[in-house]
Write a protein that holds these residues in place. Structure first.
Motif, PDB file in Angstrom:
ATOM      1  N   HIS A   1       5.261  13.480   5.558  1.00  0.00           N
ATOM      2  CA  HIS A   1       6.675  13.753   5.290  1.00  0.00           C
ATOM      3  C   HIS A   1       7.310  12.614   4.497  1.00  0.00           C
ATOM      4  O   HIS A   1       8.105  12.857   3.590  1.00  0.00           O
ATOM      5  CB  HIS A   1       7.445  13.971   6.593  1.00  0.00           C
ATOM      6  CG  HIS A   1       8.858  14.388   6.376  1.00  0.00           C
ATOM      7  ND1 HIS A   1       9.190  15.661   5.958  1.00  0.00           N
ATOM      8  CD2 HIS A   1      10.019  13.720   6.474  1.00  0.00           C
ATOM      9  CE1 HIS A   1      10.494  15.745   5.821  1.00  0.00           C
ATOM     10  NE2 HIS A   1      11.036  14.575   6.131  1.00  0.00           N
ATOM     11  N   TRP A   2       6.949  11.373   4.802  1.00  0.00           N
ATOM     12  CA  TRP A   2       7.526  10.251   4.066  1.00  0.00           C
ATOM     13  C   TRP A   2       7.070  10.253   2.607  1.00  0.00           C
ATOM     14  O   TRP A   2       7.849   9.974   1.707  1.00  0.00           O
ATOM     15  CB  TRP A   2       7.162   8.920   4.717  1.00  0.00           C
ATOM     16  CG  TRP A   2       7.847   7.770   4.054  1.00  0.00           C
ATOM     17  CD1 TRP A   2       9.129   7.358   4.252  1.00  0.00           C
ATOM     18  CD2 TRP A   2       7.302   6.924   3.045  1.00  0.00           C
ATOM     19  NE1 TRP A   2       9.414   6.296   3.429  1.00  0.00           N
ATOM     20  CE2 TRP A   2       8.308   6.007   2.683  1.00  0.00           C
ATOM     21  CE3 TRP A   2       6.068   6.840   2.416  1.00  0.00           C
ATOM     22  CZ2 TRP A   2       8.117   5.027   1.719  1.00  0.00           C
ATOM     23  CZ3 TRP A   2       5.875   5.869   1.463  1.00  0.00           C
ATOM     24  CH2 TRP A   2       6.896   4.974   1.118  1.00  0.00           C
ATOM     25  N   LEU A   3       5.816  10.586   2.371  1.00  0.00           N
ATOM     26  CA  LEU A   3       5.303  10.603   1.003  1.00  0.00           C
ATOM     27  C   LEU A   3       5.926  11.730   0.182  1.00  0.00           C
ATOM     28  O   LEU A   3       6.202  11.551  -1.009  1.00  0.00           O
ATOM     29  CB  LEU A   3       3.777  10.728   0.995  1.00  0.00           C
ATOM     30  CG  LEU A   3       3.025   9.477   1.424  1.00  0.00           C
ATOM     31  CD1 LEU A   3       1.542   9.782   1.563  1.00  0.00           C
ATOM     32  CD2 LEU A   3       3.252   8.336   0.451  1.00  0.00           C
TER      33      LEU A   3
ATOM     34  N   HIS B   1       9.732  -4.208   2.167  1.00  0.00           N
ATOM     35  CA  HIS B   1       8.802  -4.615   1.114  1.00  0.00           C
ATOM     36  C   HIS B   1       9.513  -4.667  -0.239  1.00  0.00           C
ATOM     37  O   HIS B   1       9.345  -5.623  -1.000  1.00  0.00           O
ATOM     38  CB  HIS B   1       7.620  -3.641   1.035  1.00  0.00           C
ATOM     39  CG  HIS B   1       6.736  -3.877  -0.138  1.00  0.00           C
ATOM     40  ND1 HIS B   1       5.835  -4.911  -0.180  1.00  0.00           N
ATOM     41  CD2 HIS B   1       6.631  -3.238  -1.323  1.00  0.00           C
ATOM     42  CE1 HIS B   1       5.210  -4.886  -1.340  1.00  0.00           C
ATOM     43  NE2 HIS B   1       5.674  -3.884  -2.046  1.00  0.00           N
ATOM     44  N   SER B   2      10.324  -3.647  -0.522  1.00  0.00           N
ATOM     45  CA  SER B   2      11.058  -3.623  -1.787  1.00  0.00           C
ATOM     46  C   SER B   2      12.016  -4.800  -1.880  1.00  0.00           C
ATOM     47  O   SER B   2      12.194  -5.379  -2.956  1.00  0.00           O
ATOM     48  CB  SER B   2      11.829  -2.313  -1.935  1.00  0.00           C
ATOM     49  OG  SER B   2      10.941  -1.234  -2.020  1.00  0.00           O
ATOM     50  N   GLY B   3      12.634  -5.158  -0.765  1.00  0.00           N
ATOM     51  CA  GLY B   3      13.532  -6.305  -0.750  1.00  0.00           C
ATOM     52  C   GLY B   3      12.807  -7.614  -1.034  1.00  0.00           C
ATOM     53  O   GLY B   3      13.288  -8.444  -1.825  1.00  0.00           O
TER      54      GLY B   3
ATOM     55  N   LEU C   1       0.831  -1.202   0.000  1.00  0.00           N
ATOM     56  CA  LEU C   1       0.000   0.000   0.000  1.00  0.00           C
ATOM     57  C   LEU C   1       0.870   1.257   0.000  1.00  0.00           C
ATOM     58  O   LEU C   1       0.542   2.243  -0.671  1.00  0.00           O
ATOM     59  CB  LEU C   1      -0.937  -0.018   1.205  1.00  0.00           C
ATOM     60  CG  LEU C   1      -2.053   1.003   1.250  1.00  0.00           C
ATOM     61  CD1 LEU C   1      -2.916   0.972  -0.004  1.00  0.00           C
ATOM     62  CD2 LEU C   1      -2.905   0.788   2.488  1.00  0.00           C
ATOM     63  N   LEU C   2       1.992   1.227   0.720  1.00  0.00           N
ATOM     64  CA  LEU C   2       2.919   2.361   0.695  1.00  0.00           C
ATOM     65  C   LEU C   2       3.409   2.631  -0.724  1.00  0.00           C
ATOM     66  O   LEU C   2       3.414   3.772  -1.178  1.00  0.00           O
ATOM     67  CB  LEU C   2       4.123   2.086   1.598  1.00  0.00           C
ATOM     68  CG  LEU C   2       3.929   2.236   3.093  1.00  0.00           C
ATOM     69  CD1 LEU C   2       5.164   1.743   3.839  1.00  0.00           C
ATOM     70  CD2 LEU C   2       3.634   3.661   3.464  1.00  0.00           C
TER      71      LEU C   2
ATOM     72  N   LEU D   1      -4.398   3.868   3.860  1.00  0.00           N
ATOM     73  CA  LEU D   1      -3.042   3.868   4.386  1.00  0.00           C
ATOM     74  C   LEU D   1      -2.957   4.692   5.661  1.00  0.00           C
ATOM     75  O   LEU D   1      -2.316   4.275   6.636  1.00  0.00           O
ATOM     76  CB  LEU D   1      -2.063   4.411   3.337  1.00  0.00           C
ATOM     77  CG  LEU D   1      -0.601   4.505   3.761  1.00  0.00           C
ATOM     78  CD1 LEU D   1      -0.053   3.149   4.161  1.00  0.00           C
ATOM     79  CD2 LEU D   1       0.228   5.115   2.642  1.00  0.00           C
ATOM     80  N   LEU D   2      -3.602   5.847   5.695  1.00  0.00           N
ATOM     81  CA  LEU D   2      -3.588   6.684   6.894  1.00  0.00           C
ATOM     82  C   LEU D   2      -4.248   5.970   8.066  1.00  0.00           C
ATOM     83  O   LEU D   2      -3.742   6.013   9.192  1.00  0.00           O
ATOM     84  CB  LEU D   2      -4.255   8.030   6.630  1.00  0.00           C
ATOM     85  CG  LEU D   2      -4.267   9.002   7.815  1.00  0.00           C
ATOM     86  CD1 LEU D   2      -2.849   9.301   8.293  1.00  0.00           C
ATOM     87  CD2 LEU D   2      -4.982  10.286   7.437  1.00  0.00           C
ATOM     88  N   ARG D   3      -5.363   5.280   7.814  1.00  0.00           N
ATOM     89  CA  ARG D   3      -6.022   4.528   8.895  1.00  0.00           C
ATOM     90  C   ARG D   3      -5.109   3.432   9.435  1.00  0.00           C
ATOM     91  O   ARG D   3      -4.929   3.292  10.646  1.00  0.00           O
ATOM     92  CB  ARG D   3      -7.332   3.915   8.406  1.00  0.00           C
ATOM     93  CG  ARG D   3      -8.495   4.873   8.344  1.00  0.00           C
ATOM     94  CD  ARG D   3      -9.812   4.156   8.106  1.00  0.00           C
ATOM     95  NE  ARG D   3      -9.849   3.401   6.871  1.00  0.00           N
ATOM     96  CZ  ARG D   3     -10.174   3.890   5.683  1.00  0.00           C
ATOM     97  NH1 ARG D   3     -10.494   5.170   5.581  1.00  0.00           N
ATOM     98  NH2 ARG D   3     -10.194   3.133   4.611  1.00  0.00           N
TER      99      ARG D   3
END
Length: 180
Positions: free
Chosen positions: A108-110, A167-169, A40-41, A65-67
């Motif tokens: 901030h991460w987004l 997740h990417s890994g 989802l990220l 995602l926020l929830r």
């Protein structure tokens, strides 16, 4: 080329054929199979209108995602005992803190690019020196928070980066193995 680059390339592909010669869908499949909040990220950061402004994106993904992230921040904040929750007032104040930390850290991460240089790390006006705001990193400051809350937001941004990297890994491993 890392997983995120392959994922973005798959999103921008105009040919999503999947046969012996075409593998543009592999990163999308790997992201889905790797699962969890990381999928989802990736979807919110890379797929929901951030690359191609021809569509507005899916606000439901961001809301979901926020929830999920708010619940996760509450769980982590309680486990780490950020603030005491002895009385009803303390519990209400803690919930408000957890929600603000979740919202600020996800925002901030987004999109945590430096406002001064637009994330390039180079001065915008002169174009030949390091940006003084971000010291050349391209990452901007977290605005609107200070003190304890700022430290918690930074901690949760780090957690989001760790979730994304994990997740990417996993998805990259699936791409290498071909076990999709």
């Amino acid at each position: 080329m890392g997983f995120s680059d392959r994922y973005v390339a798959a999103l921008g592909s105009n040919n999503l054929m999947d046969d012996a010669l075409h593998h543009q869908t592999d990163p999308l499949v790997a992201a889905a199979l790797a699962g969890g909040i990381g999928a989802l990220l990736c979807r919110v950061k890379y797929a929901d209108g951030t690359l191609n402004r021809m569509f507005e994106g899916n606000q439901q993904n961001l809301a979901q995602l926020l929830r999920i992230w708010t619940v996760e921040v509450i769980k982590r904040g309680r486990a780490r005992r950020w603030v005491p929750e002895n009385t009803a007032w303390d519990a209400a104040a803690a919930q408000a803190l957890y929600r603000r930390v979740a919202e600020k850290s996800l925002a901030h991460w987004l999109d945590g690019k430096c406002r001064g240089c637009g994330g390039t790390g180079v001065k915008v006006l002169l174009g030949n020196g390091i940006c003084t705001s971000c010291k050349g990193t391209g990452v901007g400051a977290v605005y609107g928070v200070a003190g304890l809350e700022l430290e918690r937001v930074k901690d949760m941004v780090s957690e989001l980066s760790s979730i994304h990297d994990s997740h990417s890994g996993r998805a990259g491993g699936l791409l290498r193995c071909g076990d999709m």
